[in-house]
Design an enzyme around this catalytic site. Structure first.
Site, PDB file in Angstrom:
ATOM      1  N   GLU A 161      32.329  48.552  27.088  1.00 63.35           N
ATOM      2  CA  GLU A 161      32.357  49.890  27.716  1.00 63.35           C
ATOM      3  C   GLU A 161      33.766  50.229  28.201  1.00 63.35           C
ATOM      4  O   GLU A 161      33.947  50.852  29.259  1.00 63.35           O
ATOM      5  CB  GLU A 161      31.379  49.947  28.898  1.00 63.35           C
ATOM      6  CG  GLU A 161      29.960  49.521  28.539  1.00 63.35           C
ATOM      7  CD  GLU A 161      28.957  49.649  29.677  1.00 63.35           C
ATOM      8  OE1 GLU A 161      29.252  50.285  30.701  1.00 63.35           O
ATOM      9  OE2 GLU A 161      27.848  49.087  29.529  1.00 63.35           O
TER      10      GLU A 161
ATOM     11  N   HIS B  20      35.355  48.472  32.560  1.00 60.35           N
ATOM     12  CA  HIS B  20      35.705  49.748  33.207  1.00 60.35           C
ATOM     13  C   HIS B  20      36.838  49.424  34.175  1.00 60.35           C
ATOM     14  O   HIS B  20      36.607  48.846  35.233  1.00 60.35           O
ATOM     15  CB  HIS B  20      34.505  50.301  33.993  1.00 60.35           C
ATOM     16  CG  HIS B  20      33.359  50.693  33.121  1.00 60.35           C
ATOM     17  ND1 HIS B  20      33.420  51.772  32.276  1.00 60.35           N
ATOM     18  CD2 HIS B  20      32.126  50.157  32.959  1.00 60.35           C
ATOM     19  CE1 HIS B  20      32.270  51.893  31.623  1.00 60.35           C
ATOM     20  NE2 HIS B  20      31.468  50.923  32.020  1.00 60.35           N
TER      21      HIS B  20
ATOM     22  N   ASP C 187      37.052  51.613  29.422  1.00 63.72           N
ATOM     23  CA  ASP C 187      37.789  52.831  29.759  1.00 63.72           C
ATOM     24  C   ASP C 187      38.797  52.488  30.855  1.00 63.72           C
ATOM     25  O   ASP C 187      38.644  51.491  31.575  1.00 63.72           O
ATOM     26  CB  ASP C 187      36.903  54.032  30.134  1.00 63.72           C
ATOM     27  CG  ASP C 187      35.835  53.763  31.173  1.00 63.72           C
ATOM     28  OD1 ASP C 187      35.984  52.817  31.964  1.00 63.72           O
ATOM     29  OD2 ASP C 187      34.842  54.506  31.205  1.00 63.72           O
TER      30      ASP C 187
ATOM     31  N   GLU D 261      24.083  43.906  33.897  1.00 63.36           N
ATOM     32  CA  GLU D 261      24.483  43.913  35.306  1.00 63.36           C
ATOM     33  C   GLU D 261      23.539  43.131  36.209  1.00 63.36           C
ATOM     34  O   GLU D 261      23.083  43.634  37.237  1.00 63.36           O
ATOM     35  CB  GLU D 261      24.660  45.365  35.784  1.00 63.36           C
ATOM     36  CG  GLU D 261      25.688  46.111  34.945  1.00 63.36           C
ATOM     37  CD  GLU D 261      25.861  47.582  35.309  1.00 63.36           C
ATOM     38  OE1 GLU D 261      25.290  48.028  36.308  1.00 63.36           O
ATOM     39  OE2 GLU D 261      26.595  48.284  34.582  1.00 63.36           O
TER      40      GLU D 261
ATOM     41  N   ASN E 239      25.385  41.578  29.573  1.00 64.03           N
ATOM     42  CA  ASN E 239      26.494  42.520  29.713  1.00 64.03           C
ATOM     43  C   ASN E 239      26.772  42.762  31.193  1.00 64.03           C
ATOM     44  O   ASN E 239      25.838  42.885  31.990  1.00 64.03           O
ATOM     45  CB  ASN E 239      26.035  43.831  29.040  1.00 64.03           C
ATOM     46  CG  ASN E 239      27.132  44.839  28.817  1.00 64.03           C
ATOM     47  OD1 ASN E 239      28.223  44.496  28.367  1.00 64.03           O
ATOM     48  ND2 ASN E 239      26.851  46.104  29.127  1.00 64.03           N
TER      49      ASN E 239
HETATM   50  O1  G3I Z   1      20.141  64.386  31.401  1.00 62.03           O
HETATM   51  C1  G3I Z   1      20.030  64.717  32.802  1.00 62.03           C
HETATM   52  C2  G3I Z   1      20.012  66.203  32.994  1.00 62.03           C
HETATM   53  O2  G3I Z   1      18.853  66.711  32.379  1.00 62.03           O
HETATM   54  C3  G3I Z   1      20.027  66.516  34.504  1.00 62.03           C
HETATM   55  O3  G3I Z   1      20.131  67.870  34.702  1.00 62.03           O
HETATM   56  C4  G3I Z   1      21.216  65.826  35.183  1.00 62.03           C
HETATM   57  C5  G3I Z   1      21.221  66.035  36.692  1.00 62.03           C
HETATM   58  O4  G3I Z   1      21.789  64.944  37.365  1.00 62.03           O
HETATM   59  O5  G3I Z   1      21.140  64.453  34.925  1.00 62.03           O
HETATM   60  C6  G3I Z   1      21.202  64.129  33.536  1.00 62.03           C
HETATM   61  O6  G3I Z   1      21.126  62.743  33.402  1.00 62.03           O
HETATM   62  C7  G3I Z   1      22.293  62.028  33.760  1.00 62.03           C
HETATM   63  C8  G3I Z   1      22.722  61.231  32.532  1.00 62.03           C
HETATM   64  O7  G3I Z   1      23.801  60.385  32.882  1.00 62.03           O
HETATM   65  C9  G3I Z   1      23.139  62.118  31.379  1.00 62.03           C
HETATM   66  O8  G3I Z   1      24.279  62.850  31.715  1.00 62.03           O
HETATM   67  C10 G3I Z   1      21.953  61.112  34.904  1.00 62.03           C
HETATM   68  O9  G3I Z   1      21.696  61.863  36.064  1.00 62.03           O
HETATM   69  C11 G3I Z   1      23.091  60.174  35.163  1.00 62.03           C
HETATM   70  O10 G3I Z   1      22.699  59.179  36.108  1.00 62.03           O
HETATM   71  C12 G3I Z   1      23.479  59.454  33.891  1.00 62.03           C
HETATM   72  O11 G3I Z   1      24.582  58.633  34.160  1.00 62.03           O
HETATM   73  C13 G3I Z   1      24.807  57.581  33.250  1.00 62.03           C
HETATM   74  C14 G3I Z   1      24.792  56.264  34.011  1.00 62.03           C
HETATM   75  O12 G3I Z   1      25.129  55.210  33.138  1.00 62.03           O
HETATM   76  C15 G3I Z   1      23.403  55.975  34.596  1.00 62.03           C
HETATM   77  O13 G3I Z   1      22.464  55.756  33.575  1.00 62.03           O
HETATM   78  C16 G3I Z   1      26.144  57.811  32.583  1.00 62.03           C
HETATM   79  O14 G3I Z   1      26.067  58.960  31.727  1.00 62.03           O
HETATM   80  C17 G3I Z   1      26.529  56.588  31.747  1.00 62.03           C
HETATM   81  O15 G3I Z   1      27.855  56.713  31.265  1.00 62.03           O
HETATM   82  C18 G3I Z   1      26.441  55.337  32.600  1.00 62.03           C
HETATM   83  O16 G3I Z   1      26.716  54.213  31.775  1.00 62.03           O
HETATM   84  C19 G3I Z   1      26.760  52.957  32.458  1.00 62.03           C
HETATM   85  C20 G3I Z   1      26.235  51.914  31.505  1.00 62.03           C
HETATM   86  O17 G3I Z   1      24.962  52.255  31.029  1.00 62.03           O
HETATM   87  C21 G3I Z   1      26.216  50.532  32.163  1.00 62.03           C
HETATM   88  N1  G3I Z   1      27.520  50.196  32.704  1.00 62.03           N
HETATM   89  C22 G3I Z   1      28.123  51.184  33.574  1.00 62.03           C
HETATM   90  C23 G3I Z   1      28.172  52.543  32.886  1.00 62.03           C
HETATM   91  C24 G3I Z   1      28.836  53.557  33.756  1.00 62.03           C
HETATM   92  O18 G3I Z   1      28.068  53.781  34.917  1.00 62.03           O
END
Ligand code: G3I
Length: 363
Positions: free
Chosen positions: A248, A218, A250, A139, A182
């Site tokens: 990715e 997405h 969906d 990104e 990506n």
């Molecule tokens: O694991 C912690 C947990 O301990 C805590 O209690 C909770 C509270 O917010 O957060 C948890 O972490 C979260 C994590 O996902 C696991 O669920 C983060 O806050 C959250 O920001 C994170 O979101 C991820 C996001 O990227 C940011 O990294 C999404 O799961 C993930 O699907 C998303 O994936 C991205 C790709 O990497 C790049 N392209 C876009 C895509 C969708 O946003």
């Protein structure tokens, strides 16, 4: 639960059908999903590639300065290997995954480059021979096709140079891995995909070891995805010499109905037709296995049901559509969208994008 499990075992396998033509079918998952028996059964049966959803991001791995937090990615990767599933690394440099301590460090360009070199060399080296691909840079672009000058810590601190350096360091650490740039919203020709095109063309000309373009995909069910425009865009990157992966995928739906699920299936069908038919599209990854684990409902309130399996791991119409595509096999005509050689198609696709949009220089 019993019904879902029965459905799981009744299914045919996406990965087996795709393997006949050398295509990898991927999913994304975190450590937590491995506790679900249904997740493990459905994923092992249907997917041949796995992307750790968050556990290889810098804010996860380098959460504490000087330490590498890799217990959970180790577990995910070992599980995949046990099940004959290849692993994609995601992602080495992403503006949204910069650890807080690094953002606050006040480091100079040289110091940040020094850190990046050490980080990439260590992490990529740690999994040498085990990860077949890495999203090296994720990104990097704004929607207007310019590199993120304001929102990216690395772009702000190091300028565009961090991109080529990241690829060079990753390649030095693991010459066998396919290295990707990506991004999202680059499915069709638009200012952002044109910016991406201009950058990768330049990197290639400079001899930077970059092998692939990752199109995240997405998309929304009500969006205006055009099969021909998607195909033309993928073709122009292939014609430039790149491998392409949908990384990715969906298809989110607002208030699902039978009609919308059928339309969603059609969109999945389009992506898989292109992935299966173009030799240089080497993998297609959905961003999760089941709707139960998808990032969509929390990121887009009102939207849901974006994946191939529902929250009980039962296959959806989109799954059936994808299976049909894979069983039917590649469509040779898609490799010849435009008459003539690859060169002709490149000229034509360039002409199309120049008509619609202006190319924006990356520097
Ligand atoms: O694991 C912690 C947990 O301990 C805590 O209690 C909770 C509270 O917010 O957060 C948890 O972490 C979260 C994590 O996902 C696991 O669920 C983060 O806050 C959250 O920001 C994170 O979101 C991820 C996001 O990227 C940011 O990294 C999404 O799961 C993930 O699907 C998303 O994936 C991205 C790709 O990497 C790049 N392209 C876009 C895509 C969708 O946003």
């Amino acid at each position: 639960m019993f019904i879902a499990a029965a459905a799981v075992f009744a299914q045919e396998s996406l990965r087996d059908e795709a393997a006949k033509y050398g295509l990898l079918v991927g999913t994304a998952a975190g450590r937590a999903q491995l506790y679900s028996k249904n997740f493990c059964a459905v994923t092992a049966k249907n997917f041949s590639s796995l992307t750790p959803e968050n556990e290889l991001k810098m804010d996860y791995v380098a959460r504490k300065q000087g330490a590498y937090n890799v217990k959970n990615p180790d577990t995910i990767i070992a599980w995949a290997e046990e099940h004959g599933i290849k692993v994609r690394g995601h992602t080495l440099v992403w503006h949204k995954a910069v650890p807080g301590w690094l953002q606050r460090s006040g480091w100079s360009k040289e110091q940040v480059h020094q850190f990046l070199k050490e980080y990439i060399t260590t992490l990529v080296g740690m999994y040498k021979g085990r990860l077949y691909a890495w999203d090296v840079v994720n990104e990097a672009f704004e929607d207007n096709g310019r590199l993120r000058e304001h929102s990216s810590f690395f772009q702000k601190t190091c300028g565009t140079e961090y991109i080529e350096k990241a690829f060079i360091w990753a390649h030095e650490a693991e010459p066998e891995a396919r290295l990707f740039i990506n991004d999202y919203d680059v499915e069709m020709m638009n200012p952002k995909s044109n910016g991406l095109y201009a950058l990768v063309e330049k990197l290639l000309a400079q001899g930077v070891p970059i092998h692939g373009v990752g199109i995240q995909a997405h998309v929304t069910e009500e969006g205006a995805l055009s099969f021909q425009a998607l195909l033309a865009n993928v073709r122009r990157f292939i014609d430039l010499g790149f491998e392409v992966q949908f990384t990715e995928l969906d298809v989110r739906i607002k208030l699902a109905t039978e009609e919308k699920l059928a339309h969603q299936a059609q969109i999945y069908r389009d992506f898989f037709r292109i992935a299966l038919s173009l030799d240089k599209v080497t993998a297609i990854t959905t961003w999760g296995t089941s709707d139960r684990d998808s990032w969509i409902p929390s990121a887009f309130p009102g939207y849901a049901t974006a994946l191939l399996f529902d929250a009980l791991y039962a296959p959806k119409p989109a799954y059936d559509a994808v299976l049909d595509v894979l069983k039917a096999g590649p469509e040779k005509k898609l490799n010849f969208l435009f008459p003539g050689s690859g060169g002709t198609s490149l000229m034509l696709s360039r002409a199309m994008s120049a008509l619609d949009y202006e190319f924006i220089p990356v520097n």
